[in-house]
Design a protein around this motif. Structure first.
Motif, PDB file in Angstrom:
ATOM      1  N   MET A  62      74.097  17.256 -13.474  1.00  0.00           N
ATOM      2  CA  MET A  62      72.696  16.915 -13.566  1.00  0.00           C
ATOM      3  C   MET A  62      71.859  18.161 -13.312  1.00  0.00           C
ATOM      4  O   MET A  62      72.074  18.885 -12.359  1.00  0.00           O
ATOM      5  N   THR A  63      70.880  18.409 -14.176  1.00  0.00           N
ATOM      6  CA  THR A  63      70.013  19.571 -14.059  1.00  0.00           C
ATOM      7  C   THR A  63      68.791  19.223 -13.220  1.00  0.00           C
ATOM      8  O   THR A  63      68.163  18.195 -13.434  1.00  0.00           O
ATOM      9  N   GLU A  64      68.481  20.093 -12.272  1.00  0.00           N
ATOM     10  CA  GLU A  64      67.302  19.872 -11.437  1.00  0.00           C
ATOM     11  C   GLU A  64      66.055  20.284 -12.207  1.00  0.00           C
ATOM     12  O   GLU A  64      66.076  21.227 -12.987  1.00  0.00           O
ATOM     13  N   ALA A  65      64.972  19.565 -11.969  1.00  0.00           N
ATOM     14  CA  ALA A  65      63.703  19.899 -12.615  1.00  0.00           C
ATOM     15  C   ALA A  65      63.203  21.226 -12.063  1.00  0.00           C
ATOM     16  O   ALA A  65      63.391  21.529 -10.886  1.00  0.00           O
ATOM     17  N   PRO A  66      62.558  22.034 -12.905  1.00  0.00           N
ATOM     18  CA  PRO A  66      62.014  23.296 -12.405  1.00  0.00           C
ATOM     19  C   PRO A  66      60.890  23.037 -11.409  1.00  0.00           C
ATOM     20  O   PRO A  66      60.201  22.016 -11.473  1.00  0.00           O
ATOM     21  N   ILE A  67      60.696  23.974 -10.500  1.00  0.00           N
ATOM     22  CA  ILE A  67      59.626  23.871  -9.520  1.00  0.00           C
ATOM     23  C   ILE A  67      58.342  24.356 -10.168  1.00  0.00           C
ATOM     24  O   ILE A  67      58.316  25.393 -10.831  1.00  0.00           O
ATOM     25  N   SER A  68      57.273  23.614  -9.987  1.00  0.00           N
ATOM     26  CA  SER A  68      55.993  23.925 -10.617  1.00  0.00           C
ATOM     27  C   SER A  68      55.393  25.211 -10.072  1.00  0.00           C
ATOM     28  O   SER A  68      55.583  25.560  -8.908  1.00  0.00           O
ATOM     29  N   GLY A  69      54.620  25.877 -10.921  1.00  0.00           N
ATOM     30  CA  GLY A  69      53.914  27.091 -10.530  1.00  0.00           C
ATOM     31  C   GLY A  69      52.437  26.818 -10.351  1.00  0.00           C
ATOM     32  O   GLY A  69      52.011  25.679 -10.195  1.00  0.00           O
ATOM     33  N   GLY A  70      51.646  27.883 -10.395  1.00  0.00           N
ATOM     34  CA  GLY A  70      50.205  27.772 -10.227  1.00  0.00           C
ATOM     35  C   GLY A  70      49.482  27.872 -11.550  1.00  0.00           C
ATOM     36  O   GLY A  70      50.096  27.833 -12.614  1.00  0.00           O
ATOM     37  N   VAL A  71      48.170  28.036 -11.490  1.00  0.00           N
ATOM     38  CA  VAL A  71      47.382  28.129 -12.711  1.00  0.00           C
ATOM     39  C   VAL A  71      47.235  29.564 -13.185  1.00  0.00           C
ATOM     40  O   VAL A  71      47.013  29.797 -14.367  1.00  0.00           O
ATOM     41  N   VAL A  72      47.318  30.517 -12.301  1.00  0.00           N
ATOM     42  CA  VAL A  72      47.221  31.934 -12.663  1.00  0.00           C
ATOM     43  C   VAL A  72      48.549  32.638 -12.411  1.00  0.00           C
ATOM     44  O   VAL A  72      48.991  33.441 -13.205  1.00  0.00           O
ATOM     45  N   HIS A  73      49.178  32.305 -11.294  1.00  0.00           N
ATOM     46  CA  HIS A  73      50.402  32.986 -10.870  1.00  0.00           C
ATOM     47  C   HIS A  73      51.630  32.131 -11.139  1.00  0.00           C
ATOM     48  O   HIS A  73      51.615  30.922 -10.929  1.00  0.00           O
ATOM     49  N   ASP A  74      52.682  32.790 -11.607  1.00  0.00           N
ATOM     50  CA  ASP A  74      53.981  32.137 -11.725  1.00  0.00           C
ATOM     51  C   ASP A  74      54.608  32.064 -10.341  1.00  0.00           C
ATOM     52  O   ASP A  74      54.311  32.881  -9.465  1.00  0.00           O
ATOM     53  N   LEU A  75      55.486  31.115 -10.155  1.00  0.00           N
ATOM     54  CA  LEU A  75      56.179  30.963  -8.882  1.00  0.00           C
ATOM     55  C   LEU A  75      57.150  32.129  -8.697  1.00  0.00           C
ATOM     56  O   LEU A  75      58.052  32.319  -9.516  1.00  0.00           O
ATOM     57  N   PRO A  76      56.978  32.930  -7.633  1.00  0.00           N
ATOM     58  CA  PRO A  76      57.924  34.028  -7.402  1.00  0.00           C
ATOM     59  C   PRO A  76      59.276  33.504  -6.936  1.00  0.00           C
ATOM     60  O   PRO A  76      59.374  32.422  -6.341  1.00  0.00           O
ATOM     61  N   ASP A  77      60.306  34.272  -7.202  1.00  0.00           N
ATOM     62  CA  ASP A  77      61.672  33.846  -6.895  1.00  0.00           C
ATOM     63  C   ASP A  77      61.878  33.540  -5.416  1.00  0.00           C
ATOM     64  O   ASP A  77      62.539  32.558  -5.077  1.00  0.00           O
ATOM     65  N   ASP A  78      61.317  34.384  -4.529  1.00  0.00           N
ATOM     66  CA  ASP A  78      61.558  34.165  -3.103  1.00  0.00           C
ATOM     67  C   ASP A  78      60.918  32.869  -2.616  1.00  0.00           C
ATOM     68  O   ASP A  78      61.532  32.098  -1.872  1.00  0.00           O
ATOM     69  N   LEU A  79      59.712  32.579  -3.061  1.00  0.00           N
ATOM     70  CA  LEU A  79      59.055  31.338  -2.667  1.00  0.00           C
ATOM     71  C   LEU A  79      59.748  30.137  -3.317  1.00  0.00           C
ATOM     72  O   LEU A  79      59.939  29.104  -2.682  1.00  0.00           O
ATOM     73  N   GLY A  80      60.154  30.296  -4.551  1.00  0.00           N
ATOM     74  CA  GLY A  80      60.872  29.219  -5.236  1.00  0.00           C
ATOM     75  C   GLY A  80      62.177  28.874  -4.549  1.00  0.00           C
ATOM     76  O   GLY A  80      62.511  27.698  -4.363  1.00  0.00           O
ATOM     77  N   ARG A 105      53.326  44.623   2.604  1.00  0.00           N
ATOM     78  CA  ARG A 105      54.640  44.921   3.175  1.00  0.00           C
ATOM     79  C   ARG A 105      55.631  43.784   2.939  1.00  0.00           C
ATOM     80  O   ARG A 105      55.272  42.609   3.006  1.00  0.00           O
ATOM     81  N   ASP A 106      56.873  44.145   2.689  1.00  0.00           N
ATOM     82  CA  ASP A 106      57.928  43.154   2.479  1.00  0.00           C
ATOM     83  C   ASP A 106      58.098  42.239   3.690  1.00  0.00           C
ATOM     84  O   ASP A 106      58.329  41.040   3.537  1.00  0.00           O
ATOM     85  N   GLU A 107      57.957  42.814   4.881  1.00  0.00           N
ATOM     86  CA  GLU A 107      58.109  42.023   6.101  1.00  0.00           C
ATOM     87  C   GLU A 107      57.013  40.958   6.192  1.00  0.00           C
ATOM     88  O   GLU A 107      57.270  39.823   6.603  1.00  0.00           O
ATOM     89  N   THR A 108      55.795  41.344   5.822  1.00  0.00           N
ATOM     90  CA  THR A 108      54.683  40.395   5.856  1.00  0.00           C
ATOM     91  C   THR A 108      54.891  39.308   4.811  1.00  0.00           C
ATOM     92  O   THR A 108      54.642  38.131   5.066  1.00  0.00           O
ATOM     93  N   ARG A 109      55.371  39.697   3.652  1.00  0.00           N
ATOM     94  CA  ARG A 109      55.627  38.707   2.600  1.00  0.00           C
ATOM     95  C   ARG A 109      56.677  37.697   3.055  1.00  0.00           C
ATOM     96  O   ARG A 109      56.522  36.487   2.841  1.00  0.00           O
ATOM     97  N   ALA A 110      57.728  38.173   3.690  1.00  0.00           N
ATOM     98  CA  ALA A 110      58.764  37.259   4.189  1.00  0.00           C
ATOM     99  C   ALA A 110      58.171  36.292   5.211  1.00  0.00           C
ATOM    100  O   ALA A 110      58.498  35.103   5.208  1.00  0.00           O
ATOM    101  N   LYS A 111      57.285  36.783   6.060  1.00  0.00           N
ATOM    102  CA  LYS A 111      56.621  35.907   7.034  1.00  0.00           C
ATOM    103  C   LYS A 111      55.742  34.879   6.334  1.00  0.00           C
ATOM    104  O   LYS A 111      55.691  33.723   6.736  1.00  0.00           O
ATOM    105  N   HIS A 112      55.057  35.285   5.274  1.00  0.00           N
ATOM    106  CA  HIS A 112      54.207  34.361   4.527  1.00  0.00           C
ATOM    107  C   HIS A 112      55.035  33.283   3.846  1.00  0.00           C
ATOM    108  O   HIS A 112      54.633  32.115   3.819  1.00  0.00           O
ATOM    109  N   VAL A 113      56.180  33.647   3.307  1.00  0.00           N
ATOM    110  CA  VAL A 113      57.053  32.652   2.678  1.00  0.00           C
ATOM    111  C   VAL A 113      57.514  31.647   3.728  1.00  0.00           C
ATOM    112  O   VAL A 113      57.454  30.429   3.505  1.00  0.00           O
ATOM    113  N   THR A 114      57.934  32.141   4.883  1.00  0.00           N
ATOM    114  CA  THR A 114      58.382  31.256   5.965  1.00  0.00           C
ATOM    115  C   THR A 114      57.249  30.355   6.435  1.00  0.00           C
ATOM    116  O   THR A 114      57.426  29.145   6.613  1.00  0.00           O
ATOM    117  N   GLN A 115      56.076  30.936   6.628  1.00  0.00           N
ATOM    118  CA  GLN A 115      54.931  30.152   7.099  1.00  0.00           C
ATOM    119  C   GLN A 115      54.499  29.128   6.052  1.00  0.00           C
ATOM    120  O   GLN A 115      54.163  27.995   6.393  1.00  0.00           O
TER     121      GLN A 115
END
Length: 90
Positions: free
Chosen positions: A1-19, A52-62
């Motif tokens: 069974m194939t999972e449905a893709p995760i939706s993105g935004g109106v301007v930005h595509d969903l980045p891989d790390d957040l997805g 910064r990559d570290e800040t981005r990782a924190k934003h994904v977690t948050q």
């Protein structure tokens, strides 16, 4: 069974790390798919707008924690500066 893709935004595509983070948390994903495309865009932009990559990782977690708690928008952020382009044609 194939999972449905995760939706993105109106301007930005969903980045891989957040997805990947969303795919790992059913509650966060449930909220993500329930919010509007503009609200998803706000989360994406808030996550990718840091330097910064570290800040981005924190934003994904948050983002994951906040979405799992049912929050629909990033707190204390003025919003995506790119959204003004939505719907405008030159």
């Amino acid at each position: 069974m194939t999972e449905a893709p995760i939706s993105g935004g109106v301007v930005h595509d969903l980045p891989d790390d957040l997805g990947a983070a969303l795919a790992s948390d059913a509650e966060a994903l449930k909220t993500w798919e329930d919010i509007t495309p503009l609200a998803r865009n706000e989360w994406i932009c808030w996550t990718i707008s840091v330097k910064r990559d570290e800040t981005r990782a924190k934003h994904v977690t948050q983002a994951l924690e906040n979405l799992a708690a049912g929050k629909r928008r990033p707190c204390c952020w003025p919003g995506c500066p790119h959204r003004e382009r939505v719907g405008r044609r030159s």
